[in-house]
Scaffold this motif. Structure first.
Motif, mmCIF file in Angstrom:
data_model
loop_
_atom_site.group_PDB
_atom_site.id
_atom_site.type_symbol
_atom_site.label_atom_id
_atom_site.label_comp_id
_atom_site.label_asym_id
_atom_site.label_seq_id
_atom_site.Cartn_x
_atom_site.Cartn_y
_atom_site.Cartn_z
ATOM 1 N N ARG B 48 0.875 -1.163 0.000
ATOM 2 C CA ARG B 48 0.000 0.000 0.000
ATOM 3 C C ARG B 48 0.919 1.221 0.000
ATOM 4 N N VAL B 50 1.660 5.108 0.502
ATOM 5 C CA VAL B 50 1.090 6.244 1.215
ATOM 6 C C VAL B 50 1.956 7.485 0.993
ATOM 7 N N GLN B 100 -0.148 13.322 9.672
ATOM 8 C CA GLN B 100 0.397 12.462 10.724
ATOM 9 C C GLN B 100 -0.631 11.425 11.200
ATOM 10 N N THR B 101 -1.821 11.877 11.556
ATOM 11 C CA THR B 101 -2.832 10.932 12.040
ATOM 12 C C THR B 101 -3.243 9.963 10.942
ATOM 13 N N ALA B 102 -3.380 10.472 9.712
ATOM 14 C CA ALA B 102 -3.769 9.590 8.599
ATOM 15 C C ALA B 102 -2.728 8.482 8.437
ATOM 16 N N LEU B 104 -0.645 7.330 10.799
ATOM 17 C CA LEU B 104 -0.744 6.445 11.964
ATOM 18 C C LEU B 104 -1.913 5.476 11.812
ATOM 19 N N ARG B 105 -3.039 5.994 11.334
ATOM 20 C CA ARG B 105 -4.222 5.140 11.173
ATOM 21 C C ARG B 105 -4.020 4.114 10.069
ATOM 22 N N THR B 106 -3.337 4.534 9.010
ATOM 23 C CA THR B 106 -3.065 3.590 7.929
ATOM 24 C C THR B 106 -2.167 2.470 8.454
#
Ligand code: SF4
Lengths: 525, 169
Positions: B48, B50, B100-102, B104-106
């Motif tokens: 994947r 990113v 950053q959060t995106a 971490l969530r990925t």
């Protein structure tokens, strides 16, 4: 071109409307300084004159803000400036008059805390949650490091436009997309498959480019400019170097200008081939995707052999270029072009005769010429909707001022048109490369640098592969950059995507998006 | 249609052959975990990609991996649309704070065992952007990184070698 006669008329018009401007001559353009309370009125009069709104940005200078807007008509650029006190930074919005100014003013509002009175949509734009509402990264008292949280929270409560009614539903997409593309958020409202509304929410790849530019040397700024948008490394580096060279009073050698021309046209061809393949792929026509990516790869390999970098990064430097063209390289480039033309004509005739492709691309994603004009749409998106403006043609600079070439314009306004305009632009670019090579004569490829006087400023404007790029530079003392603002064409093109997808079906969104191909990085900065 | 087939046939197969990277090359690529990977994957990995804040230069070269010259799928390396289907996250860019959060969530959404490859100078060390109010710098400042592939951007060949290094030699 009817020279700059219109500026005289326009100045008279301003005088009769009691809008005062003071004219200050800059190396590349004229600076018109006005009172902040006339900001909006100026825009109204400019619109009556059919001037195009080009760019807007601000700068924090001691206890004041310089607020800038750039306009263009018939290839003549005017830089408008108002100075406001930092204690109460506000002035009337131009976005009411020019929709093109909308997001730019929102960016300035977030980054400087300047209030554009009467702005039609003053929601935050560039700011998500990396810094709090009442602090503003481009103010001088905001440190480069800021005071970020350990983990920056997602921007969950952004007030998106809502749709109500039976059968209407929302589709949120992104920031992480399914493909290998940049991050951004799209919020669709749809009924069945039909798109009722699309709202873009960008800013995810905001990297603080304007802030980290401050204090850099010219070389270092050129490197940064070359990374504003990776697919436009030549375009942005050229615009930034042009601005710095003008501010420093340097002329680049003719040979360097020709090589820059070759680099810029090679960048155009590479990107157009990539996009044309991707557009076909988005409607499942894989043959074209494979052929175009193959041709693109061959093209990039020649970039690597001849210029030492596949994407041509860091080849343009302040004062000229750092890569010369040998006889052998010129022969290789010319040979490649002959081969590419032959292959493209075979592929394009196969593409042209394909009815399934025609079914998907014709009439889809229609952008009316009036809308394109109202939003100041640039590059191939504008040119497929009747907007002929091209810096290379309308405000020619070296080496484009030495050659004749065609700028293809269509009025069909659909995806097919944006596809075919790209094809025509490839053909024009190939001819330009041949002409530039033919004009090469022995000589230097770089001029010695001169440290600019503190405060010198300039606008570097070039035609990148996506359209007009505007780069504003102001120097501090000691050869240091005080302010860098790069305006990628995407900033003006992104908003029309929200318009051209309307009444299309959701599954056609990817191909609509690809046909425009805005840069996220170049827009978020 | 005939023209199409004619072009396909006259183009022929342009796909090039590649040798898996040698030991010293693997070291250069910063691959220390190959042994574990060999154990966990038998011949194929799902990736994947990113973009966590890149300038898009890295993406252009990652795209090139799927062109007919490199055709990376023939080695069992394929790109998937969701982190939930992925073994490996290929992360580019300095990590912008807004991503950053995106990211971490990925990362959390990717099932174990998982590996992270930082692609490009920005992802490896922050590159031209570094750490600032807007950027977390290197990917390793946000999630654990197993492999780095430097370059600005890394060429498809460097990417290919880095990824093949993850697989059985
Ligand atoms: S490594 Fe280079 S190409 Fe990749 S994101 Fe960073 S600046 Fe762009």
């Amino acid at each position: 071109m009817s020279s700059s006669n219109w500026t005289v008329d326009f100045l008279n018009q301003l005088i009769s409307a009691a809008v005062t401007v003071e004219q200050i001559s800059l190396p590349s353009t004229t600076l018109w300084q006005t009172e902040s309370n006339h900001w909006q009125q100026f825009a109204e009069l400019a619109l009556q004159q059919n001037m195009r709104w080009v760019a807007g940005w601000a700068e924090h200078v001691q206890d004041r803000f310089f607020i800038n807007a750039c306009f263009e008509k018939q290839g003549v650029y005017v830089l408008l400036r108002a100075i406001v006190n930092a204690a109460k930074p506000e002035l009337p919005s131009q976005a009411i008059v020019y929709p093109a100014a909308n997001r730019s003013e929102r960016h300035t509002q977030d980054m400087f805390g300047i209030n554009f009175i009467g702005h039609p949509d003053n929601r935050r734009w560039t700011r998500h949650k990396a810094w709090p509402k009442h602090s503003h990264p481009l103010r001088k008292d905001f440190s480069v490091q800021g005071t970020p949280d350990e983990i920056t929270q997602p921007d969950m409560d952004y007030p998106f436009v809502k749709a109500h009614g039976t059968g209407a539903y929302e589709i949120p997409v992104g920031p992480v997309h399914a493909g290998i593309i940049e991050p951004g958020h799209f919020r669709f409202q749809a009924v069945g498959e039909l798109i009722l509304n699309l709202e873009e929410r960008l800013g995810y790849v905001h990297k603080g480019i304007e802030k980290i530019a401050e204090g850099r040397s010219p070389e270092s700024l050129a490197r940064l400019a070359g990374r504003v948008s990776g697919d436009t490394t030549v375009g942005h580096a050229w615009a930034a170097c042009k601005a710095m060279e003008q501010a420093a009073g340097i002329d680049i050698p003719p040979r360097a200008a020709l090589i820059r021309g070759v680099l810029a046209e090679r960048e155009r061809v590479a990107n157009h081939m990539g996009d044309m393949g991707a557009i076909c792929n988005d409607v499942a026509f894989v043959f074209a995707q494979m052929q175009f990516t193959r041709l693109r790869e061959l093209w990039l390999r020649t970039n690597a052999t001849v210029f030492g970098h596949r994407l041509l990064m860091d080849r343009i430097i302040p004062g000229g270029v750092n890569c010369d063209l040998s006889e052998e390289s010129c022969a290789k480039i010319k040979q490649d072009i002959i081969q590419l033309r032959k292959e493209l004509s075979e592929i394009m005739s196969a593409v042209d005769l394909n009815s399934s492709l025609e079914d998907r691309l014709f009439t889809a994603g229609y952008l009316a010429p009036e809308l394109a004009a109202a939003f100041g749409t640039l590059g191939y998106v504008g040119r497929a909707s009747g907007q002929s403006f091209d810096v290379r043609k309308n405000a020619p600079y070296a080496p484009y001022d030495q050659v004749a070439f065609k700028v293809p314009v269509e009025t069909q306004g659909d995806i097919a048109s944006r596809f075919w305009v790209r094809n025509k632009e490839i053909n024009a670019a190939l001819k330009l490369i041949e002409k530039f090579i033919a004009l090469l004569s022995p000589g230097d490829i770089i001029s010695p640098w001169k440290t600019p006087v503190a405060g010198s400023e300039s606008l570097g404007i070039v035609e990148g592969w996506r359209g007009e790029i505007v780069s504003y530079i102001r120097f501090d003392a000691d050869n240091k950059i005080a302010r860098f603002y790069p305006r990628d064409p995407s900033i003006l093109n992104w908003p029309v995507l929200e318009k051209l997808v309307l009444d299309n079906i959701v599954p056609d969104f990817p191909v609509c998006n690809k046909s425009l191909n805005g840069s996220y990085s170049g827009s978020d900065l | 249609m005939l023209r199409l087939f004619k072009k396909v046939l006259t183009t022929g197969v342009v796909t090039e052959s590649f040798k898996p990277p040698k030991d010293d090359e693997l070291e250069q690529l910063g691959i220390e975990i190959k042994r574990h990977l060999d154990k966990n994957f038998s011949g194929s990995i799902a990736i994947r990609e990113v973009d966590a804040g890149s300038c898009n230069g890295c993406e252009l070269e990652i795209h090139a991996l799927n062109n007919p010259f490199y055709d990376i799928e023939r080695f069992g390396i394929h790109f998937v649309a969701s982190p939930r289907h992925a073994d490996v996250l290929l992360v580019t860019g300095p990590v912008s704070r807004h991503m950053q959060t995106a990211l971490l969530r990925t990362y959390e959404a990717t099932p174990n065992p998982k590996w992270v490859v930082a692609v490009g100078d920005c992802a490896v060390c922050g590159g031209e952007f570094g750490i600032s109010y807007a950027s977390c710098g290197a990917v390793s400042n946000v999630i654990p990184v197993d492999v780095v592939i430097p370059g600005c951007p890394p060429t498809p060949l460097a990417l290919m070698k880095g990824l093949l290094g993850l697989m059985k030699g």
